[in-house]
Design a protein around this motif. Structure first.
Motif, PDB file in Angstrom:
ATOM      1  N   LYS A 168       0.838  -1.205   0.000  1.00 52.76           N
ATOM      2  CA  LYS A 168       0.000   0.000   0.000  1.00 52.76           C
ATOM      3  C   LYS A 168       0.872   1.254   0.000  1.00 52.76           C
ATOM      4  O   LYS A 168       1.895   1.321   0.679  1.00 52.76           O
ATOM      5  N   ALA A 169       0.427   2.250  -0.788  1.00 49.70           N
ATOM      6  CA  ALA A 169       1.132   3.537  -0.810  1.00 49.70           C
ATOM      7  C   ALA A 169       0.121   4.661  -0.627  1.00 49.70           C
ATOM      8  O   ALA A 169       0.330   5.780  -1.053  1.00 49.70           O
ATOM      9  N   ASN A 170      -0.979   4.323   0.021  1.00 53.36           N
ATOM     10  CA  ASN A 170      -2.083   5.256   0.134  1.00 53.36           C
ATOM     11  C   ASN A 170      -2.541   5.236   1.591  1.00 53.36           C
ATOM     12  O   ASN A 170      -3.017   4.210   2.098  1.00 53.36           O
ATOM     13  N   ALA A 171      -2.371   6.364   2.269  1.00 53.16           N
ATOM     14  CA  ALA A 171      -2.615   6.434   3.713  1.00 53.16           C
ATOM     15  C   ALA A 171      -4.043   6.001   4.062  1.00 53.16           C
ATOM     16  O   ALA A 171      -4.256   5.284   5.053  1.00 53.16           O
ATOM     17  N   GLU A 172      -5.006   6.393   3.236  1.00 53.26           N
ATOM     18  CA  GLU A 172      -6.401   6.040   3.497  1.00 53.26           C
ATOM     19  C   GLU A 172      -6.604   4.523   3.446  1.00 53.26           C
ATOM     20  O   GLU A 172      -7.311   3.948   4.274  1.00 53.26           O
ATOM     21  N   HIS A 173      -5.983   3.889   2.457  1.00 54.14           N
ATOM     22  CA  HIS A 173      -6.130   2.436   2.302  1.00 54.14           C
ATOM     23  C   HIS A 173      -5.473   1.688   3.460  1.00 54.14           C
ATOM     24  O   HIS A 173      -5.943   0.633   3.865  1.00 54.14           O
ATOM     25  N   VAL A 174      -4.380   2.242   3.973  1.00 51.18           N
ATOM     26  CA  VAL A 174      -3.704   1.607   5.103  1.00 51.18           C
ATOM     27  C   VAL A 174      -4.673   1.542   6.280  1.00 51.18           C
ATOM     28  O   VAL A 174      -4.833   0.510   6.938  1.00 51.18           O
ATOM     29  N   ARG A 175      -5.373   2.646   6.493  1.00 51.39           N
ATOM     30  CA  ARG A 175      -6.292   2.732   7.631  1.00 51.39           C
ATOM     31  C   ARG A 175      -7.540   1.863   7.378  1.00 51.39           C
ATOM     32  O   ARG A 175      -7.932   1.072   8.229  1.00 51.39           O
ATOM     33  N   LEU A 176      -8.139   2.009   6.199  1.00 54.41           N
ATOM     34  CA  LEU A 176      -9.441   1.370   5.956  1.00 54.41           C
ATOM     35  C   LEU A 176      -9.322  -0.096   5.541  1.00 54.41           C
ATOM     36  O   LEU A 176     -10.124  -0.917   5.948  1.00 54.41           O
ATOM     37  N   VAL A 177      -8.337  -0.424   4.704  1.00 55.45           N
ATOM     38  CA  VAL A 177      -8.261  -1.776   4.158  1.00 55.45           C
ATOM     39  C   VAL A 177      -7.344  -2.657   5.016  1.00 55.45           C
ATOM     40  O   VAL A 177      -7.718  -3.743   5.443  1.00 55.45           O
ATOM     41  N   HIS A 191      -2.199   1.831  -5.791  1.00 57.51           N
ATOM     42  CA  HIS A 191      -2.939   3.097  -5.626  1.00 57.51           C
ATOM     43  C   HIS A 191      -1.985   4.271  -5.395  1.00 57.51           C
ATOM     44  O   HIS A 191      -2.326   5.217  -4.677  1.00 57.51           O
ATOM     45  N   PHE A 192      -0.795   4.213  -6.013  1.00 61.13           N
ATOM     46  CA  PHE A 192       0.198   5.242  -5.720  1.00 61.13           C
ATOM     47  C   PHE A 192      -0.298   6.637  -6.113  1.00 61.13           C
ATOM     48  O   PHE A 192      -0.149   7.604  -5.363  1.00 61.13           O
ATOM     49  N   PHE A 193      -0.880   6.739  -7.305  1.00 59.86           N
ATOM     50  CA  PHE A 193      -1.219   8.089  -7.788  1.00 59.86           C
ATOM     51  C   PHE A 193      -2.357   8.716  -6.978  1.00 59.86           C
ATOM     52  O   PHE A 193      -2.347   9.915  -6.721  1.00 59.86           O
ATOM     53  N   ASP A 246      -3.656  12.531  -2.473  1.00 57.87           N
ATOM     54  CA  ASP A 246      -4.269  12.811  -1.170  1.00 57.87           C
ATOM     55  C   ASP A 246      -3.238  13.113  -0.092  1.00 57.87           C
ATOM     56  O   ASP A 246      -3.508  13.888   0.825  1.00 57.87           O
ATOM     57  N   ASP A 247      -2.094  12.445  -0.147  1.00 56.73           N
ATOM     58  CA  ASP A 247      -1.082  12.610   0.903  1.00 56.73           C
ATOM     59  C   ASP A 247       0.272  12.245   0.293  1.00 56.73           C
ATOM     60  O   ASP A 247       0.781  11.135   0.483  1.00 56.73           O
ATOM     61  N   ALA A 248       0.825  13.216  -0.441  1.00 53.98           N
ATOM     62  CA  ALA A 248       2.037  12.954  -1.216  1.00 53.98           C
ATOM     63  C   ALA A 248       3.178  12.502  -0.316  1.00 53.98           C
ATOM     64  O   ALA A 248       3.949  11.600  -0.661  1.00 53.98           O
TER      65      ALA A 248
END
Ligand SMILES: [Zn+2]
Length: 530
Positions: free
Chosen positions: A105-114, A146-148, A153-155
């Protein structure tokens, strides 16, 4: 010229496409072709996810690859588990591939939710997994999922994930546009930011906004040196970046040396081959390799078209193994077909009567729905039959197939299907009558014909049918639906594919089947007794 690494994921991401299902055998055949094309890395699948992929990796070890290395795909370790105890990473090691691709994962939201874990633990998961695989001597690609979207959202966190992989020794940071909705200018911006970390950067683009090829090329212009994609753009939803378009753009338009000229000239053939194996209809309007990509339908005199040729096409079609078609005469460009036959031991002089007769037969067959890209054994037979003095090893004079649905209770389950075939075959000077029962009409026919042939050629027992594919094609004349049957056979050493076309499925199956037996008797048995 700059180098770009080509990474194919047809065998994993490509198989996510609706309507595609590849057997292990299919996957091995495609891997072989990708190697011939000059692809650098072939992702074989996700060994931890299903037994079919695990079997692929066992059998892939005996492939003889000259260009490509096989990569196994899997995710970073789970939260709260040591890398060496993680079953997924274990499955990756058990695949025994030189390269592994770790998706994280490279997406802060996905780390939390998924993942339902902390930002720090996700970084540790990336770092540990990459370091562990490097410690095992693997080439490691880090696929930043989901890098882009994460970068938008949180570069800072998205780059933090890349840095974790880079510091742990990842060989390439692959930026994934997993949802395929990123616009090209945003891809360029994010690639430039990732490049500043100093590690090699790659791109994995999906095509949901119809930008996957453009985004891949723009990423390369922004400094990416590794491009992931699939043959014909196969993939989930709207597909992945189409390597069949990416490759000629890189080489011919951007001057990037990713394949040799000889390899590039096989692009059309390999694109069609993969679509045949995947049982997908090739797109005639596909750029570079489609049958219509260089078709001139001008109502002009032929000489005028020939003169004006370069002003009506953006490049020479031969560079990618395609050919110009002028609809008034489809005979142009068959020279490479003759060259190919020569490689297979059938030498036909290009200008003589024989070539003319063969080309007429090819045209006739194509008008009946035949296509030979995936069925070279049938094509070879077509050529052999056009040669003077060719004697077919057998001839089916007549057949009768009966299919009956039984419902007598003493025959077992109600509604049992029975099929029986009676055939009259001429082998050498004799005519034989044989009868056989089978699981279905094609199986019954197969068994009945073999009964006759095996009396003359006992080693034919070794030939087995391994795959059977049926496709409905529109007849070019538009009068009736035609069934095209592709049959793959093996004698345990070699596999070959044959094709049959007819409005009748049994006849189409028979034509493919008899080609398979005839090819083996002419070619393989010939070789063995020589
Ligand atoms: Zn993907």
């Amino acid at each position: 010229m700059a180098r770009v690494e080509l990474y194919d994921t047809t065998l994993r991401d490509g198989t996510q496409m609706e309507g595609i299902s590849l057997s292990v055998e299919d996957k091995l055949k495609i891997a072989q072709k990708l190697d011939e094309l000059g692809i650098h890395y072939i992702e074989g699948g996700w060994p931890g996810s299903n037994p079919k992929d695990a079997e692929f990796f066992v059998r892939a070890q005996s492939l003889r690859l000259t260009n490509a290395k096989i990569a196994a795909f899997g995710s970073t370790r789970r939260a709260g588990v040591r890398a060496e105890d993680d079953p997924n990473l274990r499955a990756l090691l058990d695949a025994h591939t030189p390269a592994v691709t770790l998706v994280g994962k490279a997406n802060a939201e996905h780390v939390r939710l998924v993942l339902e874990t902390t930002r720090e633990e996700n970084l540790a998961m990336i770092r540990d997994s990459v370091a562990y695989m490097k410690g095992q001597g693997k080439v490691v690609f880090f696929d930043a999922e989901h890098f882009f979207d994460g970068f938008r959202d949180d570069a800072e966190y998205a780059l933090e994930c890349l840095r974790a992989a880079a510091e742990a020794g990842a060989d390439c940071l692959v930026l994934c546009d997993t949802n395929g909705g990123t616009i090209t200018s945003k891809v360029v911006e994010a690639v430039a930011a990732a490049r500043r970390l100093g590690a090699p950067v790659g791109i994995h683009a999906h095509n949901d906004a119809d930008l996957a090829v453009a985004n891949s090329l723009a990423a390369v212009e922004a400094g990416a040196t590794h491009v992931q994609g699939t043959i014909n753009g196969y993939g989930e939803r709207c597909g992945n970046a189409n390597l069949v378009s990416v490759i000629p753009n890189l080489k011919l338009k951007m001057g990037i040396d990713c394949l040799s000229d000889e390899q590039l000239a096989r692009l059309t053939e390999i694109s069609h081959y993969v679509s045949e194996v995947a049982n997908m209809v090739p797109n005639p309007h596909a750029p570079y390799v489609g049958a219509s990509a260089f078709t001139h339908k001008a109502g002009l005199h032929v000489a005028a078209i020939v003169k004006a040729e370069s002003s009506y096409q953006h490049m020479e079609p031969e560079l990618v193994g395609n050919e110009k078609r002028i609809l008034v005469s489809e005979l142009a460009g068959y020279r490479n077909v003759l060259t190919k036959l020569k490689e297979r031991g059938v030498d036909i002089p290009p200008s003589g009567e024989e070539a003319r007769r063969l080309l007429e037969q090819v045209k006739l067959a194509e008008s009946q729905g035949y296509q030979y890209e995936g069925a070279e054994a049938s094509f070879e037979l077509l050529a052999r039959r056009s040669q003077p003095g060719y004697e077919p090893p057998f001839e089916l004079k007549d057949f009768l197939v009966v299919v009956r649905r039984h419902s007598e209770p003493e025959r077992g389950a109600a509604g049992e299907m029975l099929a029986e075939a009676a055939v009259k075959v001429r082998v050498e000077a004799e005519t034989l009558h044989t009868v056989a029962e089978g699981d279905g009409p094609v199986n019954a026919l197969d068994l009945a014909v073999r009964k006759a042939l095996v009396e003359f050629h006992p080693t034919l027992e070794a030939v087995k049918l391994v795959d059977y594919k049926v496709r409905i094609v529109d007849s070019p004349s538009g009068t009736a639906a035609i069934v095209r049957v592709l049959i793959e056979s093996t004698d345990g050493e070699h596999t070959w594919t044959t094709v049959g076309c007819s409005p009748n499925i049994i006849e189409a199956s028979w034509l493919a089947l008899s080609d398979s037996l005839e090819w083996w008797l002419v070619r393989r048995l010939g070789e063995k007794t020589e």
